[in-house]
Design a protein around this motif. Sequence first.
Motif, PDB file in Angstrom:
ATOM      1  N   PRO A 275       0.811  -1.225   0.000  1.00 56.77           N
ATOM      2  CA  PRO A 275       0.000   0.000   0.000  1.00 56.77           C
ATOM      3  C   PRO A 275       0.837   1.264   0.000  1.00 56.77           C
ATOM      4  CG  PRO A 275      -0.780  -1.568   1.652  1.00 56.77           C
ATOM      5  CD  PRO A 275       0.539  -2.086   1.163  1.00 56.77           C
ATOM      6  N   PHE A 276       0.249   2.318  -0.562  1.00 53.89           N
ATOM      7  CA  PHE A 276       0.807   3.673  -0.551  1.00 53.89           C
ATOM      8  C   PHE A 276       2.186   3.753  -1.195  1.00 53.89           C
ATOM      9  CE2 PHE A 276      -1.971   3.477   3.279  1.00 53.89           C
ATOM     10  CZ  PHE A 276      -2.976   4.276   2.783  1.00 53.89           C
ATOM     11  N   THR A 277       2.340   3.077  -2.346  1.00 49.38           N
ATOM     12  CA  THR A 277       3.583   3.251  -3.103  1.00 49.38           C
ATOM     13  C   THR A 277       3.634   4.647  -3.716  1.00 49.38           C
ATOM     14  OG1 THR A 277       2.505   2.194  -4.996  1.00 49.38           O
ATOM     15  CG2 THR A 277       3.886   0.814  -3.618  1.00 49.38           C
ATOM     16  N   THR A 278       2.453   5.207  -4.003  1.00 45.75           N
ATOM     17  CA  THR A 278       2.383   6.595  -4.489  1.00 45.75           C
ATOM     18  C   THR A 278       2.203   7.509  -3.283  1.00 45.75           C
ATOM     19  OG1 THR A 278       1.372   5.910  -6.576  1.00 45.75           O
ATOM     20  CG2 THR A 278       1.146   8.213  -5.955  1.00 45.75           C
ATOM     21  N   LEU A 279       3.226   8.317  -3.004  1.00 51.02           N
ATOM     22  CA  LEU A 279       3.195   9.191  -1.836  1.00 51.02           C
ATOM     23  C   LEU A 279       2.888  10.638  -2.195  1.00 51.02           C
ATOM     24  CD1 LEU A 279       6.325   7.816   0.080  1.00 51.02           C
ATOM     25  CD2 LEU A 279       3.923   7.233   0.441  1.00 51.02           C
ATOM     26  N   ASN A 280       3.065  10.975  -3.471  1.00 49.05           N
ATOM     27  CA  ASN A 280       2.810  12.337  -3.940  1.00 49.05           C
ATOM     28  C   ASN A 280       2.091  12.282  -5.280  1.00 49.05           C
ATOM     29  OD1 ASN A 280       4.383  13.732  -1.836  1.00 49.05           O
ATOM     30  ND2 ASN A 280       6.157  12.801  -2.851  1.00 49.05           N
ATOM     31  N   PRO A 281       1.319  13.320  -5.606  1.00 46.53           N
ATOM     32  CA  PRO A 281       0.650  13.348  -6.910  1.00 46.53           C
ATOM     33  C   PRO A 281       1.670  13.359  -8.052  1.00 46.53           C
ATOM     34  CG  PRO A 281      -0.267  14.994  -5.431  1.00 46.53           C
ATOM     35  CD  PRO A 281       0.961  14.480  -4.782  1.00 46.53           C
ATOM     36  N   VAL A 282       1.297  12.699  -9.151  1.00 49.33           N
ATOM     37  CA  VAL A 282       2.152  12.627 -10.336  1.00 49.33           C
ATOM     38  C   VAL A 282       1.306  12.967 -11.557  1.00 49.33           C
ATOM     39  CG1 VAL A 282       3.591  11.143 -11.780  1.00 49.33           C
ATOM     40  CG2 VAL A 282       3.623  10.872  -9.295  1.00 49.33           C
ATOM     41  N   LEU A 283       1.849  13.772 -12.465  1.00 52.87           N
ATOM     42  CA  LEU A 283       1.159  14.123 -13.704  1.00 52.87           C
ATOM     43  C   LEU A 283       1.763  13.363 -14.879  1.00 52.87           C
ATOM     44  CD1 LEU A 283       0.719  18.006 -13.521  1.00 52.87           C
ATOM     45  CD2 LEU A 283      -0.980  16.248 -13.056  1.00 52.87           C
ATOM     46  N   GLY A 284       0.885  12.963 -15.811  1.00 54.26           N
ATOM     47  CA  GLY A 284       1.340  12.330 -17.040  1.00 54.26           C
ATOM     48  C   GLY A 284       0.580  12.899 -18.224  1.00 54.26           C
ATOM     49  N   SER A 285       1.236  12.959 -19.386  1.00 52.79           N
ATOM     50  CA  SER A 285       0.612  13.463 -20.606  1.00 52.79           C
ATOM     51  C   SER A 285       0.279  12.281 -21.514  1.00 52.79           C
ATOM     52  CB  SER A 285       1.545  14.436 -21.312  1.00 52.79           C
ATOM     53  OG  SER A 285       0.969  14.896 -22.523  1.00 52.79           O
ATOM     54  N   VAL A 286      -0.991  12.173 -21.902  1.00 56.67           N
ATOM     55  CA  VAL A 286      -1.453  11.067 -22.735  1.00 56.67           C
ATOM     56  C   VAL A 286      -1.705  11.572 -24.149  1.00 56.67           C
ATOM     57  CG1 VAL A 286      -3.185   9.257 -23.019  1.00 56.67           C
ATOM     58  CG2 VAL A 286      -2.566  10.044 -20.715  1.00 56.67           C
ATOM     59  N   THR A 287      -1.088  10.946 -25.125  1.00 58.69           N
ATOM     60  CA  THR A 287      -1.254  11.323 -26.532  1.00 58.69           C
ATOM     61  C   THR A 287      -1.957  10.198 -27.268  1.00 58.69           C
ATOM     62  OG1 THR A 287       0.798  12.609 -26.480  1.00 58.69           O
ATOM     63  CG2 THR A 287      -0.088  12.054 -28.643  1.00 58.69           C
ATOM     64  N   ILE A 288      -3.033  10.533 -27.987  1.00 61.41           N
ATOM     65  CA  ILE A 288      -3.738   9.537 -28.793  1.00 61.41           C
ATOM     66  C   ILE A 288      -3.696   9.985 -30.251  1.00 61.41           C
ATOM     67  CG2 ILE A 288      -5.207   8.771 -26.898  1.00 61.41           C
ATOM     68  CD1 ILE A 288      -7.423  10.507 -28.001  1.00 61.41           C
ATOM     69  N   GLN A 289      -4.529   9.377 -31.079  1.00 60.30           N
ATOM     70  CA  GLN A 289      -4.482   9.671 -32.506  1.00 60.30           C
ATOM     71  C   GLN A 289      -4.745  11.144 -32.792  1.00 60.30           C
ATOM     72  OE1 GLN A 289      -7.488   7.112 -34.094  1.00 60.30           O
ATOM     73  NE2 GLN A 289      -9.186   8.411 -33.469  1.00 60.30           N
ATOM     74  N   ASN A 290      -4.208  11.597 -33.936  1.00 64.21           N
ATOM     75  CA  ASN A 290      -4.315  12.995 -34.366  1.00 64.21           C
ATOM     76  C   ASN A 290      -3.641  13.962 -33.392  1.00 64.21           C
ATOM     77  OD1 ASN A 290      -5.871  12.179 -36.600  1.00 64.21           O
ATOM     78  ND2 ASN A 290      -7.755  12.259 -35.383  1.00 64.21           N
ATOM     79  N   ASN A 291      -2.671  13.423 -32.622  1.00 68.10           N
ATOM     80  CA  ASN A 291      -1.889  14.229 -31.682  1.00 68.10           C
ATOM     81  C   ASN A 291      -2.733  14.920 -30.621  1.00 68.10           C
ATOM     82  OD1 ASN A 291       0.691  13.686 -32.753  1.00 68.10           O
ATOM     83  ND2 ASN A 291       0.359  15.190 -34.382  1.00 68.10           N
ATOM     84  N   LYS A 292      -3.913  14.393 -30.348  1.00 64.70           N
ATOM     85  CA  LYS A 292      -4.724  14.925 -29.265  1.00 64.70           C
ATOM     86  C   LYS A 292      -4.106  14.484 -27.935  1.00 64.70           C
ATOM     87  CE  LYS A 292      -9.100  15.025 -31.797  1.00 64.70           C
ATOM     88  NZ  LYS A 292     -10.488  14.500 -31.854  1.00 64.70           N
ATOM     89  N   LYS A 293      -4.119  15.382 -26.967  1.00 64.48           N
ATOM     90  CA  LYS A 293      -3.492  15.090 -25.685  1.00 64.48           C
ATOM     91  C   LYS A 293      -4.416  15.446 -24.520  1.00 64.48           C
ATOM     92  CE  LYS A 293       1.299  15.959 -27.152  1.00 64.48           C
ATOM     93  NZ  LYS A 293       2.544  16.715 -26.874  1.00 64.48           N
ATOM     94  N   PHE A 294      -4.211  14.771 -23.414  1.00 61.88           N
ATOM     95  CA  PHE A 294      -4.824  15.194 -22.163  1.00 61.88           C
ATOM     96  C   PHE A 294      -3.867  14.854 -21.024  1.00 61.88           C
ATOM     97  CE2 PHE A 294      -6.596  10.905 -22.849  1.00 61.88           C
ATOM     98  CZ  PHE A 294      -6.356  10.280 -21.630  1.00 61.88           C
ATOM     99  N   ILE A 295      -4.008  15.593 -19.918  1.00 60.30           N
ATOM    100  CA  ILE A 295      -3.148  15.417 -18.753  1.00 60.30           C
ATOM    101  C   ILE A 295      -3.910  14.611 -17.705  1.00 60.30           C
ATOM    102  CG2 ILE A 295      -1.792  16.562 -16.959  1.00 60.30           C
ATOM    103  CD1 ILE A 295      -0.777  17.043 -19.777  1.00 60.30           C
TER     104      ILE A 295
END
Length: 334
Positions: free
Chosen positions: A190-210
């Motif tokens: 449990p609790f391997t994630t101790l702090n928030p982490v952001l990632g950028s997701v890219t799908i087709q047509n170079n659309k992205k979301f965080i």
Amino acid sequence: MKFIDETIIQVIAGNGGNGCVNFRREKYVPKGGPDGGDGGDGGNVWLEANNNLNTLIDLRFKKKFQAQNGQNGSSRKCSGKKGNDIKIDVPIGTRVINYQTREIIGDLIRDKQKILIAKGGWHGLGNTRFKSSTNRSPRKSTLGTIGEKRDIQLELILIADVGTLGMPNVGKSTLVTKISGAKTKIANYPFTTLNPVLGSVTIQNNKKFIIADIPGIIKGASNGSGLGIHFLKHLERCKLLLHIVDLVPQNSFHPANNINIVLNELKKYSLKLYKKPRWLVFNKIDLLSPKKLNQIISELKHQFKIDEKCYFISSINKTGIKKLCFDISKYLVK
């Protein structure tokens, strides 16, 4: 670098310089008259969002920021020099709160965005200002005013389109890593994630979301159990929440029970967050036989609305992830 998302600082703007009382005294210049200059304005204190920062750790050690005072006026109608402003860099997503009144002063959500948090004092007037046809030799001047002094609370709230929510070890970090390449810690405890982490997701047509990965929520989190609910504030700016549910939970509870535990803690924290759009994402289908999976789905239908906002995936082997990401991107452009 250690992740710090809250701190309190004191900011003091500069005082305005005083006006000068002086009379011109020059050889061969009779009746020189008043020539006292104005003081200079005090320096302001600004906050500016900086895209190169991701924590408030620098402000944990330096707590006091003071701008320069304005100089006093002088003879020959010379005005005092304005005090230098100071600028404090903070990460994008920083919320600025007046610590005494709890008033929200502003949110810094764009790079280079600035907020004035303490205004410098106004300059005093020299006796030249008070010269008139009836008062040829004024001996009056005014003092500069005091600059603002405030205690400011800074809260870093990550800016993400999508946020993950769930109990520890349900596969949130694995999902975020698989779809975004974010460097999150993954382990079987449990609790391997101790702090928030952001990632950028890219799908087709170079659309992205965080997407944001936050530490897990357990029963009693609103009372401080586990890591508490301190990090839930990082979901406030999200347009969509993904409630990740383990179909083979380590606590041996039925998945429906774990869903209710998280929702109860979320509701205690914030009704606004509780009412945000939320999709159920059931994870670890690779650990179940088709028969057992169908049985659990049937049981869940009795307690929850299983519709197009519900997904069954395996983070570890990426089953169902592509459709999930596509639907998220489609939802975000509405």
